[in-house]
Motif scaffolding. Structure first.
Motif, PDB file in Angstrom:
ATOM      1  N   GLU A 168      41.939  34.646  29.560  1.00  0.00           N
ATOM      2  CA  GLU A 168      42.616  35.156  30.747  1.00  0.00           C
ATOM      3  C   GLU A 168      42.202  36.603  31.021  1.00  0.00           C
ATOM      4  N   ARG A 169      42.098  37.416  29.965  1.00  0.00           N
ATOM      5  CA  ARG A 169      41.662  38.797  30.163  1.00  0.00           C
ATOM      6  C   ARG A 169      40.232  38.838  30.685  1.00  0.00           C
ATOM      7  N   LEU A 170      39.374  37.960  30.160  1.00  0.00           N
ATOM      8  CA  LEU A 170      37.993  37.900  30.628  1.00  0.00           C
ATOM      9  C   LEU A 170      37.948  37.533  32.111  1.00  0.00           C
ATOM     10  N   ARG A 171      38.780  36.556  32.501  1.00  0.00           N
ATOM     11  CA  ARG A 171      38.769  36.123  33.902  1.00  0.00           C
ATOM     12  C   ARG A 171      39.279  37.215  34.827  1.00  0.00           C
ATOM     13  N   LEU A 220      37.129  32.670  45.544  1.00  0.00           N
ATOM     14  CA  LEU A 220      37.630  31.732  44.542  1.00  0.00           C
ATOM     15  C   LEU A 220      38.002  32.451  43.243  1.00  0.00           C
ATOM     16  N   THR A 221      37.228  33.449  42.883  1.00  0.00           N
ATOM     17  CA  THR A 221      37.531  34.215  41.669  1.00  0.00           C
ATOM     18  C   THR A 221      38.871  34.919  41.785  1.00  0.00           C
ATOM     19  N   GLN A 222      39.150  35.510  42.952  1.00  0.00           N
ATOM     20  CA  GLN A 222      40.434  36.197  43.145  1.00  0.00           C
ATOM     21  C   GLN A 222      41.593  35.198  43.207  1.00  0.00           C
ATOM     22  N   VAL A 223      41.375  34.083  43.861  1.00  0.00           N
ATOM     23  CA  VAL A 223      42.411  33.048  43.925  1.00  0.00           C
ATOM     24  C   VAL A 223      42.723  32.531  42.522  1.00  0.00           C
ATOM     25  N   ALA A 224      41.702  32.475  41.657  1.00  0.00           N
ATOM     26  CA  ALA A 224      41.882  31.987  40.289  1.00  0.00           C
ATOM     27  C   ALA A 224      42.812  32.872  39.470  1.00  0.00           C
ATOM     28  N   THR A 225      43.010  34.123  39.878  1.00  0.00           N
ATOM     29  CA  THR A 225      43.939  35.001  39.156  1.00  0.00           C
ATOM     30  C   THR A 225      45.392  34.681  39.489  1.00  0.00           C
ATOM     31  N   VAL A 232      44.619  38.563  47.956  1.00  0.00           N
ATOM     32  CA  VAL A 232      43.178  38.348  47.844  1.00  0.00           C
ATOM     33  C   VAL A 232      42.463  39.037  49.009  1.00  0.00           C
ATOM     34  N   ALA A 233      43.023  38.890  50.193  1.00  0.00           N
ATOM     35  CA  ALA A 233      42.433  39.521  51.377  1.00  0.00           C
ATOM     36  C   ALA A 233      42.396  41.040  51.222  1.00  0.00           C
ATOM     37  N   HIS A 260      44.722  25.108  43.438  1.00  0.00           N
ATOM     38  CA  HIS A 260      44.742  24.993  41.977  1.00  0.00           C
ATOM     39  C   HIS A 260      43.660  24.031  41.506  1.00  0.00           C
ATOM     40  N   GLU A 261      43.544  22.879  42.155  1.00  0.00           N
ATOM     41  CA  GLU A 261      42.516  21.912  41.780  1.00  0.00           C
ATOM     42  C   GLU A 261      41.121  22.487  41.991  1.00  0.00           C
TER      43      GLU A 261
END
Length: 273
Positions: A168-171, A220-225, A232-233, A260-261
């Motif tokens: 999680e920290r890496l992401r 997508l990377t920001q949404v993944a957090t 995100v915007a 999420h998917e």
């Protein structure tokens, strides 16, 4: 050089039981899901008892299980103190004198160990003592195995939690770098961030995975957090509607039905760390 030979617990117990008692056969099994199943044998002539399922209170083993104490019969086929649900497989082995003892772990019956002779035993107490000793030994050893398994399981869970936390920290670090790359106006900073992102990139991308643009990966990377679209915007310096538009396209591209998917699928295919 070969290491020491590791003999399974039941095999050790039955060998020792036959050696100390002179029994023709030693056998037994564990109680699992409400059934005592005979799976362990030493000295058997045939296979009639293999896999025999003994119910609580039935036969010699079932009574030992129910009463939690050793018991023996000198003439199995005629014994009045036990039921005769399992006469056919036991007598097909040619057994006459049979004794059994519970294997207790933490006060619960985990199994039953038996010893048998093919003739009447004049000193039945010696056979009963030997099988009781074997049951106690098995109980102690199984308790040790349980404790080892418990400690290994606890440590494994701890390591999984540490790994999840590190991932999680890496992401989050990856997301922060992509945000910086997308918003910085300094060329040197952008190059250095690009180098760091290359080091953090997934090891391999699944064959057939869709090719995403840099901006799609940024979003997508920001949404993944777990950040909402508005955040995100703000991070990327674009409009919330633009984020939503990117996500609609990403959901369609990845063949999924939700944000999420989309994140899960992107990670599965190696598009995100």
């Amino acid at each position: 050089m070969d290491g020491p030979v590791v003999i399974p617990l039941w095999e050790q117990a039955l060998r020792r039981l036959r050696t100390t008692s002179g029994a023709a056969i030693g056998f037994g099994g564990l109680v699992e899901r409400g059934t005592l199943r005979l799976t362990e044998f030493d000295g058997a002539r045939g296979r009639g008892m293999e896999g025999l399922e003994v119910r609580l209170g039935r036969g010699l083993g079932g009574r030992v299980w129910a009463e939690r104490s050793p018991l023996g019969v000198s003439d199995y086929g005629r014994a009045r103190e036990i039921s005769h649900h399992y006469d056919r497989p036991v007598l097909s082995e040619g057994l006459r004198s049979v004794v059994a003892a519970p294997v207790l772990v933490g006060g619960a019956v985990r199994g039953v160990v038996y010893a048998g002779a093919r003739e009447a035993v004049g000193h039945g107490d010696r056979l009963l003592d030997a099988v009781a000793q074997a049951g106690r030994w098995l109980g102690r050893e199984l308790a040790v195995e349980d404790e080892v398994a418990r400690r290994v399981g606890r440590r494994t869970e701890q390591l999984r939690a540490l790994e999840a936390s590190a991932n999680e920290r890496l992401r989050r670090a990856h997301a922060g770098l992509r945000q910086l790359q997308a918003t910085t106006t300094d060329a040197l900073t952008r190059r250095e961030v690009s180098r760091l992102l290359a080091d953090l990139a997934p090891g391999s991308v699944d064959e057939g995975a869709p090719s995403l643009t840099r901006r799609e990966l940024d979003v997508l990377t920001q949404v993944a957090t777990g950040a909402p679209y508005a955040e995100v915007a703000e991070r990327l310096g674009i409009a919330p509607q633009t984020v939503k538009s990117y996500m609609r396209d990403l959901i369609a591209t990845l063949g999924v039905h939700s944000r999420h998917e989309a994140v899960v699928e992107a990670r599965r295919r190696g598009l995100l760390p």
